[in-house]
Design an enzyme around this catalytic site. Structure first.
Site, PDB file in Angstrom:
ATOM      1  N   SER A  41       0.832  -1.200   0.000  1.00 19.17           N
ATOM      2  CA  SER A  41       0.000   0.000   0.000  1.00 19.17           C
ATOM      3  C   SER A  41       0.873   1.258   0.000  1.00 19.17           C
ATOM      4  CB  SER A  41      -0.953  -0.048   1.205  1.00 19.17           C
ATOM      5  OG  SER A  41      -2.011   0.865   1.056  1.00 19.17           O
ATOM      6  N   ASP A 192      -5.615  -3.676  -2.604  1.00 15.49           N
ATOM      7  CA  ASP A 192      -4.607  -3.346  -1.602  1.00 15.49           C
ATOM      8  C   ASP A 192      -3.912  -4.595  -1.048  1.00 15.49           C
ATOM      9  OD1 ASP A 192      -3.450  -2.556   1.039  1.00 15.49           O
ATOM     10  OD2 ASP A 192      -4.402  -0.639   0.580  1.00 15.49           O
TER      11      ASP A 192
END
Length: 325
Positions: A41, A192
């Site tokens: 991320s 993610d």
């Protein structure tokens, strides 16, 4: 200053990444040069920019005053006036599977990388970069770029910026990235990396490492303010962010503690993109303090012992690659 080789693994945490930059700046001051980098991320953003040649203080200067709300622009979906306050967001979720497009983030990262002459992973000559993402269609962790080769997408066709976008695509917040699969007619939805591994400090593990791997992650001592939940969208979003924030309070095993710099999160939420300049500076300084305390008590022999290395006779050789404790 003599180069000291090391690897770095960076946890995801959204806007809290300023703390990571602060900790990284201390490591660089001590002479560490990253040979392999990995991130999830927001950690993937920092890892990719470091791999491209940016230094930590340079990154802070670039990001300290950046307007991160540009990643969440208001579109016509959000302005739909009928059917209640969530009508526009619901419409976009139905059609795009996210509240916001990830394109502005991908473009911004791509522009920063281009300034260093980096576009695809093959442009990274001196450093190895691994970016963590999650294929939720097939329920598997992806280490990019190598794991996409079985999808039929070679490393020289995947831009680093697109891989970062995949890793940063918070489910329902940003659109997932669709990736075709060569053995299936159905594409994979990639989101993610924190869904499956927000802190993959294990990624570069080997029995007798030539140099240390340092993990950079967040630590929270309090639960923080309650999240406002007013409907199904905010409920699901709160569930996911709570899952990621739970990593902040996760117990670290002693064998990982010896290689992990724990940066206070200061109860900043990962999507506080309007965070003030003063709070950004506070996060940076918290990272600086945490890293200085860590390195004041760190040495390579202890690292090898806790990592369970079997060839401690080679410690004297490895010390040539590290500063004396």
């Amino acid at each position: 200053m003599r180069e000291i080789r090391a690897d770095a693994v960076l946890e995801g945490g959204g806007i809290k990444a300023f703390g990571l930059i602060g900790a990284l700046s201390v490591a660089e001051e001590k002479g560490y040069e990253w040979k392999r980098l990995a991130g999830t991320s927001a950690g993937s953003i920092i890892a990719s920019l470091l791999a491209a040649g940016y230094r930590a203080h340079e990154l802070y200067d670039l990001l300290a005053h950046h307007d991160f709300t540009l990643f969440t622009p208001i579109s016509w979906y959000h302005r739909i006036p009928v059917m209640g306050p969530y009508a526009g967001s619901s419409a976009r979720l139905l059609l795009k599977k996210g509240l916001y497009s990830g394109k502005p983030l991908e473009q911004w990262v791509g522009e920063l990388l281009a300034k260093k002459g980096v576009y695809s992973f093959t442009d990274l000559k001196d450093k190895e970069l691994s970016i963590i993402a999650s294929d939720i269609s097939r329920g598997r962790l992806l280490v990019l770029p190598k794991d996409l080769e079985e999808y039929g997408l070679p490393a020289n066709r995947l831009t680093v910026a697109r891989a970062v976008r995949m890793s940063c695509s918070i489910p329902l917040f940003f659109d997932p990235v669709k990736v075709p699969h060569r053995t299936s007619k159905k594409p994979s939805y990639v989101v993610d990396g924190g869904v499956l591994s927000n802190f993959p400090v294990w990624l570069f593990d080997q029995e007798n490492p030539r140099w240390p791997t340092f993990g950079f992650r967040f630590l929270s001592d309090a639960a923080g303010d309650p999240r406002e939940i007013g409907g199904p969208i905010s409920l699901i979003r709160a569930m996911f962010i709570t899952m990621l924030d739970a990593h902040d309070n996760r117990h670290i095993k002693e064998q990982d503690r010896v290689r992990t710099i724990q940066v206070p999160s200061m109860e900043v939420k990962m999507t506080e993109f309007d965070l003030s300049t003063a709070r950004r500076e506070s996060l940076f300084q918290a990272g600086v303090k945490a890293a200085r305390e860590f390195f004041n008590n760190w040495n390579f022999r202890q690292y090898l012992t806790y990592r369970g290395c079997t060839d401690l006779k080679r410690v004297s050789f490895r010390r040539n690659n590290t500063k004396p404790s």
